[in-house]
Design a protein around this motif. Structure first.
Motif, short mmCIF file in Angstrom:
data_model
loop_
_atom_site.label_atom_id
_atom_site.label_comp_id
_atom_site.label_asym_id
_atom_site.label_seq_id
_atom_site.Cartn_x
_atom_site.Cartn_y
_atom_site.Cartn_z
N ASN A 245 40.69 20.35 34.95
CA ASN A 245 41.52 21.01 35.96
C ASN A 245 40.69 21.51 37.14
OD1 ASN A 245 44.01 20.80 34.47
ND2 ASN A 245 43.26 22.42 33.14
N ALA A 246 39.57 20.83 37.41
CA ALA A 246 38.61 21.35 38.38
C ALA A 246 38.87 20.93 39.81
CB ALA A 246 37.20 20.91 37.97
N SER A 247 39.86 20.11 40.05
CA SER A 247 40.11 19.64 41.41
C SER A 247 40.39 20.82 42.35
CB SER A 247 41.31 18.69 41.42
OG SER A 247 41.62 18.28 42.74
N GLY A 248 39.59 20.94 43.40
CA GLY A 248 39.76 22.01 44.35
C GLY A 248 39.29 23.37 43.89
N VAL A 249 38.63 23.41 42.73
CA VAL A 249 38.22 24.69 42.15
C VAL A 249 36.75 25.00 42.38
CG1 VAL A 249 37.95 25.99 39.97
CG2 VAL A 249 40.03 24.66 40.40
N PHE A 250 35.87 24.03 42.16
CA PHE A 250 34.44 24.31 42.21
C PHE A 250 34.02 24.93 43.54
CE2 PHE A 250 33.82 20.91 38.84
CZ PHE A 250 33.46 21.83 37.86
N GLU A 251 34.60 24.45 44.64
CA GLU A 251 34.20 24.98 45.95
C GLU A 251 34.73 26.39 46.19
OE1 GLU A 251 37.62 21.96 46.78
OE2 GLU A 251 35.96 22.24 45.35
N ARG A 252 35.60 26.89 45.31
CA ARG A 252 36.16 28.24 45.47
C ARG A 252 35.67 29.20 44.40
NH1 ARG A 252 42.44 26.84 45.81
NH2 ARG A 252 42.65 29.08 46.28
N VAL A 253 34.68 28.76 43.64
CA VAL A 253 34.09 29.59 42.60
C VAL A 253 32.67 29.96 43.02
CG1 VAL A 253 33.29 29.61 40.20
CG2 VAL A 253 35.48 28.57 40.76
N PRO A 254 32.26 31.21 42.86
CA PRO A 254 30.90 31.60 43.26
C PRO A 254 29.84 30.77 42.53
CG PRO A 254 32.23 33.53 42.74
CD PRO A 254 33.04 32.34 42.32
N ASP A 255 28.66 30.72 43.13
CA ASP A 255 27.55 29.96 42.52
C ASP A 255 26.91 30.79 41.42
OD1 ASP A 255 26.02 27.69 42.23
OD2 ASP A 255 24.52 28.31 43.71
N ALA A 256 27.72 31.11 40.44
CA ALA A 256 27.31 31.84 39.24
C ALA A 256 27.38 30.87 38.07
CB ALA A 256 28.25 33.03 39.01
N PRO A 257 26.77 31.21 36.92
CA PRO A 257 26.78 30.27 35.80
C PRO A 257 28.19 29.88 35.37
CG PRO A 257 25.23 32.05 35.39
CD PRO A 257 26.00 32.43 36.61
N LEU A 258 28.41 28.59 35.23
CA LEU A 258 29.69 28.10 34.73
C LEU A 258 29.51 27.52 33.33
CD1 LEU A 258 31.28 26.21 37.77
CD2 LEU A 258 31.48 28.62 37.14
N LEU A 259 30.50 27.75 32.50
CA LEU A 259 30.63 27.06 31.23
C LEU A 259 31.80 26.10 31.42
CD1 LEU A 259 30.04 26.63 28.20
CD2 LEU A 259 31.57 28.56 27.73
N VAL A 260 31.50 24.80 31.34
CA VAL A 260 32.49 23.78 31.71
C VAL A 260 32.92 22.98 30.49
CG1 VAL A 260 32.95 21.83 33.24
CG2 VAL A 260 31.39 23.64 33.99
N PRO A 261 34.08 23.30 29.92
CA PRO A 261 34.63 22.47 28.84
C PRO A 261 35.45 21.33 29.42
CG PRO A 261 36.03 24.36 29.18
CD PRO A 261 34.90 24.48 30.19
N GLY A 262 35.96 20.47 28.54
CA GLY A 262 36.87 19.42 28.97
C GLY A 262 36.26 18.04 29.08
N LEU A 263 34.95 17.93 28.86
CA LEU A 263 34.31 16.61 28.89
C LEU A 263 34.40 15.97 27.52
CD1 LEU A 263 32.61 14.58 30.54
CD2 LEU A 263 30.56 15.80 29.79
N GLY A 264 34.47 14.65 27.49
CA GLY A 264 34.51 13.97 26.20
C GLY A 264 35.93 13.75 25.74
N ALA A 265 36.29 14.31 24.59
CA ALA A 265 37.60 14.05 24.00
C ALA A 265 38.75 14.49 24.88
CB ALA A 265 37.69 14.74 22.63
N GLN A 266 38.54 15.52 25.73
CA GLN A 266 39.62 16.01 26.58
C GLN A 266 39.78 15.19 27.86
OE1 GLN A 266 40.24 20.37 26.90
NE2 GLN A 266 38.42 20.57 25.64
N GLY A 267 38.80 14.31 28.13
CA GLY A 267 38.97 13.36 29.22
C GLY A 267 38.54 13.83 30.59
N GLY A 268 37.77 14.92 30.69
CA GLY A 268 37.29 15.39 31.98
C GLY A 268 36.35 14.39 32.63
N ASP A 269 36.38 14.34 33.96
CA ASP A 269 35.61 13.36 34.73
C ASP A 269 34.40 14.05 35.36
OD1 ASP A 269 34.62 11.32 36.25
OD2 ASP A 269 36.46 10.99 37.41
N LEU A 270 33.21 13.56 35.03
CA LEU A 270 31.99 14.13 35.58
C LEU A 270 31.89 13.97 37.09
CD1 LEU A 270 29.35 13.11 32.89
CD2 LEU A 270 29.87 15.43 33.63
#
Length: 258
Positions: free
Chosen positions: A187-212
């Motif tokens: 669900n990251a479309s349009g989100v990364f650029e609006r989140v501070p450059d602080a540590p992110l924990l990014v789920p959703g890769l692999g079985a959930q189908g997230g796109d790198l």
């Protein structure tokens, strides 16, 4: 050393942003089987892991014995690898104080996930722990994140930006704990650029189908980690845990330009 610095050092040492999710599915062998399974996973993957992320739900599903397994595994974890406890706790401040003591003092995990929707006072008990980190749920990887987190407010901000404002406040106040965010890759479309450059924990890769590809042009410098759980633990192929972890770590590194 602050948590973000320690995590950044681990990423630099390994060239990996892979967070290995530890999600033991309850089986016929119960807690004992889960413990030996996870010992193999940890032993084979730690050299490729920027962090480990045990998910409380899977251990709680095994009953008291499952929680005891988690306690024992935490004592055995390689000291080089930060541990992010995926607990998603949320309660009033007095109760949160005891969650913080349990996780940061008794279990000595490096970071914990929190649900921030009770407000700033509900995360404050976690904010004055030297060398620790918290990840606030900002945009989760499930479809239901559209129900609240990605809704637009009257002033044009999204609800998740109210969450990141809590982290900004903690930084302004000079709190000892580093504040990062959970942002689901699905669900990251349009989100990364609006989140501070602080540590992110990014789920959703692999079985959930997230796109790198969503990470390719994010231009981030913070020590983000990308979680893979089922893609390593339950891939259903003939590769070892180590081989799977190595493949995912390399894919993530390419996306981040490491």
């Amino acid at each position: 050393m602050r948590y973000a610095e320690r995590l950044q050092n681990r990423i630099a040492a390994t060239g990996s942003r892979l967070c290995v999710g530890l999600d033991p599915r309850p089986g016929d062998g119960g807690a004992a089987e889960a413990k030996e399974f996870l010992r193999r996973v940890i032993g084979e993957t730690w050299q490729h892991a920027a962090a480990f992320k045990p998910n409380m739900a899977y251990f709680e599903a095994l009953g008291i014995a499952g929680v005891q397994v988690l306690e024992e595994l935490l004592l055995e974890m390689p000291k080089e690898v930060p541990v992010i406890l995926d607990a998603k706790r949320s309660d009033i401040g007095e109760t949160q104080k005891y969650y913080a003591q349990g996780y940061f003092s008794r279990w000595n995990v490096d970071a914990v996930t929190l649900n921030p929707f009770l407000g700033y006072d509900s995360i404050e008990p976690f904010l004055d722990w030297e060398g620790k980190g918290i990840y606030l749920l900002a945009v989760t990887s499930n479809p239901g994140s559209a129900d609240f987190q990605r809704q637009t407010l009257a002033d044009g901000r999204s609800v998740f930006e109210l969450v990141t404002a809590l982290g900004d406040r903690a930084a302004t106040e000079g709190r000892k704990t580093d504040v990062g965010y959970v942002v689901g890759l699905t669900n990251a479309s349009g989100v990364f650029e609006r989140v501070p450059d602080a540590p992110l924990l990014v789920p959703g890769l692999g079985a959930q189908g997230g796109d790198l590809a969503a990470l390719a042009n994010a231009g981030r410098n913070a020590p983000d980690t990308i979680n893979v759980s089922r893609g390593i633990l339950y891939a259903g192929d003939d590769q070892s845990f180590e081989a799977r972890a190595k493949v995912w770590a390399e894919k993530i590194a390419v996306a981040y330009g490491l």
